[in-house]
Design a protein around this motif. Structure first.
Motif, PDB file in Angstrom:
ATOM      1  N   ILE A 175       0.849  -1.201   0.000  1.00 39.73           N
ATOM      2  CA  ILE A 175       0.000   0.000   0.000  1.00 39.73           C
ATOM      3  C   ILE A 175       0.885   1.253   0.000  1.00 39.73           C
ATOM      4  CG2 ILE A 175      -1.616   1.323   1.442  1.00 39.73           C
ATOM      5  CD1 ILE A 175      -2.857  -1.432   2.221  1.00 39.73           C
ATOM      6  N   ASP A 176       1.939   1.217   0.842  1.00 39.30           N
ATOM      7  CA  ASP A 176       2.860   2.366   0.893  1.00 39.30           C
ATOM      8  C   ASP A 176       3.587   2.548  -0.426  1.00 39.30           C
ATOM      9  OD1 ASP A 176       2.115   2.809   3.418  1.00 39.30           O
ATOM     10  OD2 ASP A 176       3.916   1.952   4.375  1.00 39.30           O
ATOM     11  N   ASP A 177       4.073   1.412  -0.985  1.00 39.63           N
ATOM     12  CA  ASP A 177       4.840   1.501  -2.233  1.00 39.63           C
ATOM     13  C   ASP A 177       4.031   2.139  -3.358  1.00 39.63           C
ATOM     14  OD1 ASP A 177       6.931   0.351  -1.022  1.00 39.63           O
ATOM     15  OD2 ASP A 177       6.759  -1.623  -2.001  1.00 39.63           O
ATOM     16  N   HIS A 178       2.745   1.823  -3.396  1.00 36.95           N
ATOM     17  CA  HIS A 178       1.908   2.351  -4.483  1.00 36.95           C
ATOM     18  C   HIS A 178       1.261   3.693  -4.123  1.00 36.95           C
ATOM     19  CE1 HIS A 178       2.243  -1.807  -5.871  1.00 36.95           C
ATOM     20  NE2 HIS A 178       1.993  -1.325  -7.068  1.00 36.95           N
ATOM     21  N   VAL A 179       1.656   4.213  -2.970  1.00 36.20           N
ATOM     22  CA  VAL A 179       1.109   5.495  -2.479  1.00 36.20           C
ATOM     23  C   VAL A 179      -0.423   5.503  -2.571  1.00 36.20           C
ATOM     24  CG1 VAL A 179       1.554   7.976  -2.407  1.00 36.20           C
ATOM     25  CG2 VAL A 179       3.106   6.503  -3.682  1.00 36.20           C
ATOM     26  N   VAL A 180      -1.007   4.521  -1.883  1.00 27.48           N
ATOM     27  CA  VAL A 180      -2.471   4.412  -1.868  1.00 27.48           C
ATOM     28  C   VAL A 180      -2.950   4.763  -0.470  1.00 27.48           C
ATOM     29  CG1 VAL A 180      -4.397   2.812  -2.149  1.00 27.48           C
ATOM     30  CG2 VAL A 180      -2.354   2.550  -3.558  1.00 27.48           C
TER      31      VAL A 180
END
Ligand code: ADP
Length: 485
Positions: free
Chosen positions: A313-318
């Motif tokens: 979730i963090d990696d995809h900035v969601v």
């Protein structure tokens, strides 16, 4: 068959016309011996006949000629027959040997065209009539015995030739009909064979794809087993770190003024606690023994899913917002429902990862409750699911992702788990700006209700491919089991 006859007739007409014109002209030599007194007249008749045949040849190549080609196949033998009859008429000789020319017209042309027995009958009959008309003035004037015998024998030969040609045409036609039927059957069989070959190719392609997917599933299973080992191995170093931290903290009490070291130790402790939590959840999630049927707040399953996908979730900035009342209870297997939400959130995050609009990626998980059911909505503002594939996404192995990224099993597993919980799952999307999955579950009433199916799903149903830890290592105080029941 008609088309084939036309091709055959048009091909042979040229040959026959040239042959007929040539023969008609060549037989002028006969006139020199048989009727020298009429040689000039007969020569002009022969050239006229040859010219008419050539005109016919030109006419048959026209559009009308091609359409009425049958007419030409009948007319062509009648032209030389007509001119032969004129020579008999002129000579007033019923016993003339030129009757042989009439027979030749019937036989030769009958061979070279595919006459039906009706056409053969018509041509033979007309040739006979021509001959009788040609002989009629001589018959009317009275015949000598020799001429009478000659006329009779000529008639017999002409009739016999006609009968032979009609019978031959009949037999030939029957044979051709049979042959045509056989060829038609063969053509149909070829079509069926080609269709079957195409179907086989499709099945073969499908099989190849399935084989690829199976290999992928196998890889995933091995990966799961590998992770189980890794989880186990992490346990001990974590334990030791925790004990070391405990000692460090105790020693730190002797230096109360050193804030920097104390803060550093607090940070390390936080990180170790976080790792403990992650490892505990992973083990709990993968453990069959923790797949226990019970009543629990649905939010727990959603929280597990959000935590487990934290990095992605963090990696995809969601941004994930969970608007779920923690008091709402459901009856089921917590880990399995967590897996449903992991799969739904994972898909949403992945879909938004490929979608670049400059808009904020958002997932909203919300819950509505009525007396007898709870409905959870997982809504994302990703690219949506196109109409054409929406009905297929729950099929096992259906995926639009690249090899290695998707297995096509996520949603089929969700469906199976939810059906085992007597619930439903639906998808809504405009194919462009959003996707929403709605999971409806019954609220707990009678505790025995659903037990059988959910138990079955718990023991045979899908789970992440991480096997339970069965090693006999000393109990790890950090990685304790915490079954939900
Ligand atoms: P996988 O994720 O391995 O492809 P799934 O069964 O989970 O398998 O999903 C099947 C397909 O459904 C995906 O490949 C994707 O095309 C589509 N899909 C599922 N969820 C979403 C979503 N939130 N947004 C867009 N497409 C989705």
């Amino acid at each position: 068959m008609q088309a084939e006859d036309r091709r055959f007739a048009l091909r042979n007409l040229k040959l026959i016309a040239v042959m007929a014109a040539g023969m008609v002209s060549l037989y002028a030599i006969l006139d020199h011996f048989a009727y020298p007194e009429y040689q000039a007249l007969f020569a002009s008749l022969r050239w006229t006949c040859a010219a008419i045949i050539m005109v016919l040849l030109v006419l048959v190549r026209s559009r009308m000629g091609k359409r009425f080609f049958k007419f030409f196949t009948v007319i062509l033998p009648l032209v030389p027959a007509f001119f032969v009859s004129i020579t008999i008429f002129v000579t007033q000789d019923p016993a003339s040997i030129y009757y042989a020319g009439l027979s030749l017209c019937i036989v030769a042309i009958g061979f070279l065209f595919h006459w039906t027995y009706r056409e053969a009958f018509a041509v033979s009959g007309l040739v006979l009539i021509f001959y009788l008309i040609a002989c009629s003035p001589a018959i009317a004037n009275g015949l000598t015995a020799k001429d009478g015998a000659g006329l009779f024998s000529n008639l017999v030969f002409l009739v016999t030739t006609g009968v032979v040609v009609v019978a031959g045409s009949f037999a030939h036609q029957q044979l051709r009909v049979e042959e045509f039927r056989g060829r038609e059957r063969l053509r149909q069989q070829k079509i069926v064979l080609r269709q079957n070959a195409r179907k086989l190719q499709v099945t073969l392609d499908e099989l190849r794809k399935t084989e690829g997917r199976l290999i992928q599933s196998g890889k995933m299973a091995s990966l799961g087993q590998l992770s189980a080992g890794v989880i186990h191995e992490i346990g001990n170093p974590l334990n030791h770190s925790n004990q070391a931290l405990f000692l460090l903290r105790r020693r730190l009490r002797q230096f109360p003024e050193d804030d920097m070291i104390r803060e550093a130790v607090e940070d390390i402790q936080d990180s170790v606690d976080r790792m403990k939590e992650i490892v505990r959840e992973l083990r709990e999630f993968s453990h069959k023994r923790s797949e226990v049927l019970g009543e629990f707040p649905l939010k727990d399953s959603i929280d597990v899913a959000v935590r487990m996908l934290g990095k992605e979730i963090d990696d995809h900035v969601v941004s994930v917002e969970v608007r779920v009342d923690p008091a709402v209870q459901v009856r089921g297997v917590k880990n399995q429902l967590a897996q449903v939400f992991i799969n739904l959130l994972h898909n949403a995050v992945q879909a938004m990862g490929q979608f670049e609009t400059g808009r904020r990626n958002q997932i909203l998980v919300s819950l509505t409750k009525t007396d007898d059911r709870v409905e959870v909505s997982v809504h994302d503002n990703g690219p949506g699911i196109p109409d054409g594939i929406r009905s297929e996404i729950f099929d096992p192995f259906f995926t639009t992702k690249d090899a290695g990224e998707g297995t096509g099993l996520g949603l089929s597993i969700c469906l199976r788990i939810i059906e085992a919980h007597r619930g439903t799952i639906q998808v809504f999307s405009d194919g462009a700006t959003y996707t929403e999955f709605r999971v409806v579950l019954p609220t707990p009433r009678d505790p025995s209700e659903n037990a059988e199916t959910i138990e079955a799903a718990a023991h045979h149903g899908p789970s992440l491919p991480i096997p339970p830890d069965t090693s006999s290592r000393p109990t790890d105080p950090l990685l304790h089991e915490n079954p939900v029941s």
